[in-house]
Motif scaffolding. Structure first.
Motif, PDB file in Angstrom:
ATOM      1  N   TYR A   1      -6.111  -4.724 -43.901  1.00 14.33           N
ATOM      2  CA  TYR A   1      -7.761  -4.659 -43.807  1.00 14.33           C
ATOM      3  C   TYR A   1      -8.232  -3.370 -43.809  1.00 14.33           C
ATOM      4  O   TYR A   1      -7.728  -2.487 -43.408  1.00 14.33           O
ATOM      5  N   TYR A   2      -9.371  -3.090 -44.706  1.00 16.48           N
ATOM      6  CA  TYR A   2      -9.823  -2.011 -45.078  1.00 16.48           C
ATOM      7  C   TYR A   2     -11.108  -1.858 -44.801  1.00 16.48           C
ATOM      8  O   TYR A   2     -12.054  -3.178 -44.471  1.00 16.48           O
TER       9      TYR A   2
ATOM     10  N   GLU B   1     -13.423  12.008 -45.477  1.00 16.95           N
ATOM     11  CA  GLU B   1     -13.718  12.292 -44.015  1.00 16.95           C
ATOM     12  C   GLU B   1     -14.001  11.106 -43.178  1.00 16.95           C
ATOM     13  O   GLU B   1     -14.215  11.431 -41.772  1.00 16.95           O
ATOM     14  N   HIS B   2     -13.678   9.837 -43.559  1.00 20.81           N
ATOM     15  CA  HIS B   2     -14.202   8.739 -42.804  1.00 20.81           C
ATOM     16  C   HIS B   2     -12.494   8.195 -42.030  1.00 20.81           C
ATOM     17  O   HIS B   2     -12.683   7.441 -41.532  1.00 20.81           O
ATOM     18  N   ARG B   3     -11.505   9.016 -42.308  1.00 19.12           N
ATOM     19  CA  ARG B   3     -10.311   8.456 -42.117  1.00 19.12           C
ATOM     20  C   ARG B   3     -10.051   8.332 -40.558  1.00 19.12           C
ATOM     21  O   ARG B   3      -9.517   7.625 -39.829  1.00 19.12           O
ATOM     22  N   GLY B   4     -10.516   9.456 -39.941  1.00 25.29           N
ATOM     23  CA  GLY B   4     -10.234   9.580 -38.412  1.00 25.29           C
ATOM     24  C   GLY B   4     -11.270   8.450 -37.691  1.00 25.29           C
ATOM     25  O   GLY B   4     -10.887   7.888 -36.749  1.00 25.29           O
ATOM     26  N   SER B   5     -12.482   8.606 -38.164  1.00 23.74           N
ATOM     27  CA  SER B   5     -13.562   7.330 -37.491  1.00 23.74           C
ATOM     28  C   SER B   5     -12.724   6.138 -37.930  1.00 23.74           C
ATOM     29  O   SER B   5     -13.190   5.168 -36.681  1.00 23.74           O
TER      30      SER B   5
ATOM     31  N   THR C   1      -4.256  -0.676 -43.482  1.00 23.09           N
ATOM     32  CA  THR C   1      -5.386  -0.112 -42.897  1.00 23.09           C
ATOM     33  C   THR C   1      -5.778   1.282 -43.021  1.00 23.09           C
ATOM     34  O   THR C   1      -4.676   2.125 -42.973  1.00 23.09           O
ATOM     35  N   GLY C   2      -6.738   1.553 -43.330  1.00 20.52           N
ATOM     36  CA  GLY C   2      -7.314   3.029 -43.731  1.00 20.52           C
ATOM     37  C   GLY C   2      -8.537   3.182 -44.339  1.00 20.52           C
ATOM     38  O   GLY C   2      -9.232   2.083 -44.745  1.00 20.52           O
TER      39      GLY C   2
ATOM     40  N   MET D   1      -6.444   9.365 -48.763  1.00 21.11           N
ATOM     41  CA  MET D   1      -6.506   8.119 -47.894  1.00 21.11           C
ATOM     42  C   MET D   1      -5.484   8.285 -46.681  1.00 21.11           C
ATOM     43  O   MET D   1      -5.575   7.763 -45.600  1.00 21.11           O
ATOM     44  N   GLY D   2      -4.459   9.298 -46.976  1.00 23.24           N
ATOM     45  CA  GLY D   2      -3.388   9.182 -46.157  1.00 23.24           C
ATOM     46  C   GLY D   2      -3.464  10.230 -44.817  1.00 23.24           C
ATOM     47  O   GLY D   2      -4.513  10.855 -44.924  1.00 23.24           O
TER      48      GLY D   2
END
Length: 383
Positions: free
Chosen positions: A243-244, A293-297, A288-289, A339-340
């Motif tokens: 799920y992404y 800059e959206h990675r953390g939120s 999931t990921g 993404m990582g």
């Protein structure tokens, strides 16, 4: 917990021919085959002691026989750093010259699974967790309808989905003939469609997708639908949800996903509840990921929802950050996705920690492992 850590590292292992008929091998492209030891050391240091890892069917199943040399670096690194692999045996790529719609395809995949199980039994300590076929639903669409991957078909997605599920079922049985206690992790995307705001007449189509089509692969593998394929609850075993942020879209527009603030979006918590109510099996977010800059939120949102459903008694066994390394895009090989947990300098292959995501991961690791899973109450699967 079933797994060594609640949070996993997911190493992208896709192979195959992309939309431009270019061969792709994401393990080689990210140099994960060369840097397996460093990658596993970094994952262990980050508390990621379980990893989705690939055994690449087209690399192993050669014209001159089976060759598992490419797997050895991961086995050695896993043992050295205490990593528990969840082996992905078929991630889009299959041996050249093989007709994916033929009986021979299923037979050859089962034979490969048997030999892989024998190799793992002889070379890797258990318990053994295996994903026979990754994302049969997505691959059936990409290869059987949208012509984004070989075999570049259109109008054959349903037929291809059945073939892939047949392979997953027969592959699991081949594995069990060697390792009877092996556990299956059946990973498939869970997506949702909504009707456009000006097309309420499409609500029925959206509902049919959300309530039936999106679950077809898991239903086939579990024997809920097409029981003649041989599926069962044992074959389904552990349900993997991929799920992404882009897994929800308007009917007919799968590449124009819903904005984060769209009130028609379903939360990941609600999606997990739906899967739990339908099957009543242990669940892992196997992929999931988010990007840039959206990675953390994104991880904060996902982990918060997972914490909430666990508190309700839903049996969630893990969250896999996927991919854990930046990688070249499948269909645009010169474009690298960020993404990582580690970005990659595509020249030197140097890994660079993305600290905003790392900080959120550490916070989530503090919360989730300490919360007891309520295993006593299990919801009955929907008939």
């Amino acid at each position: 917990m079933l797994f060594r850590s609640f949070f996993w590292a997911g190493f992208e292992c896709a192979t195959g021919f992309n939309s431009g008929n270019e061969w792709i091998d994401q393990v080689e492209a990210t140099a994960h085959d060369r840097f397996a030891d460093r990658d596993y050391a970094a994952a262990a240091a980050a508390g990621l002691l379980t990893a989705r890892e690939g055994i690449r069917w087209p690399i192993v199943d050669t014209p001159s026989g089976y060759d598992f040399e490419s797997v050895l670096p991961f086995l050695k690194a896993a043992e050295r750093h205490g990593i528990q692999p969840v082996w992905d045996l078929f991630h889009y790529g299959f041996p050249e010259g093989l007709d994916i719609f033929s009986d021979e395809f299923v037979e050859r995949f089962a034979a490969y699974c048997h030999e892989t199980a024998r190799f793992l039994a002889e070379n890797a300590p258990g318990p053994h967790f295996i994903t026979p076929v990754n994302e049969p639903s997505y691959f059936a669409w990409a290869g059987g309808e949208a012509a984004k991957f070989a075999p570049y078909q259109q109008g054959r997605a349903y037929e291809m989905k059945i073939q892939l599920c047949r392979a997953a079922i027969k592959g699991a049985e081949a594995i069990w003939s060697v390792i009877p206690e092996a556990r299956m992790v059946q990973a498939d995307p869970i997506c949702r469609q909504v009707a456009p705001r000006d097309r309420p007449d499409l609500e029925e189509e959206a509902n049919r997708f959300n309530e039936s089509v999106v679950f077809e692969s898991l239903d086939f593998i579990s024997g809920r639908k097409l029981p003649e394929l041989g599926g069962s609850a044992r074959h389904l075993d552990i349900v993997g949800i991929n799920y992404y942020w882009n897994n929800q879209w308007e009917v007919g527009q799968p590449e124009a996903w819903l904005d984060a603030d769209d009130d028609r979006r379903c939360t990941i918590g609600d999606i997990i509840r739906d899967v739990w109510q339908r099957y009543g099996h242990p669940i892992v977010l196997t992929e999931t990921g988010h990007v840039d800059e959206h990675r953390g939120s994104w991880l904060r949102e996902v982990s918060g929802d997972v914490q909430a459903v666990i508190a309700e008694g839903v049996l969630v066994e893990g969250i896999c950050l996927y991919p854990i390394l930046g990688m070249p895009e499948w269909h645009e090989r010169g474009t690298w996705s960020r993404m990582g947990l580690w970005d990659i300098d595509c020249g030197s292959m140097r890994r660079r920690l993305y600290k905003p995501l790392y900080d959120v991961l550490r916070e989530a690791q503090e919360r989730l492992p300490s919360q007891p899973q309520r295993r006593a109450r299990r919801l009955a699967p929907v008939p």
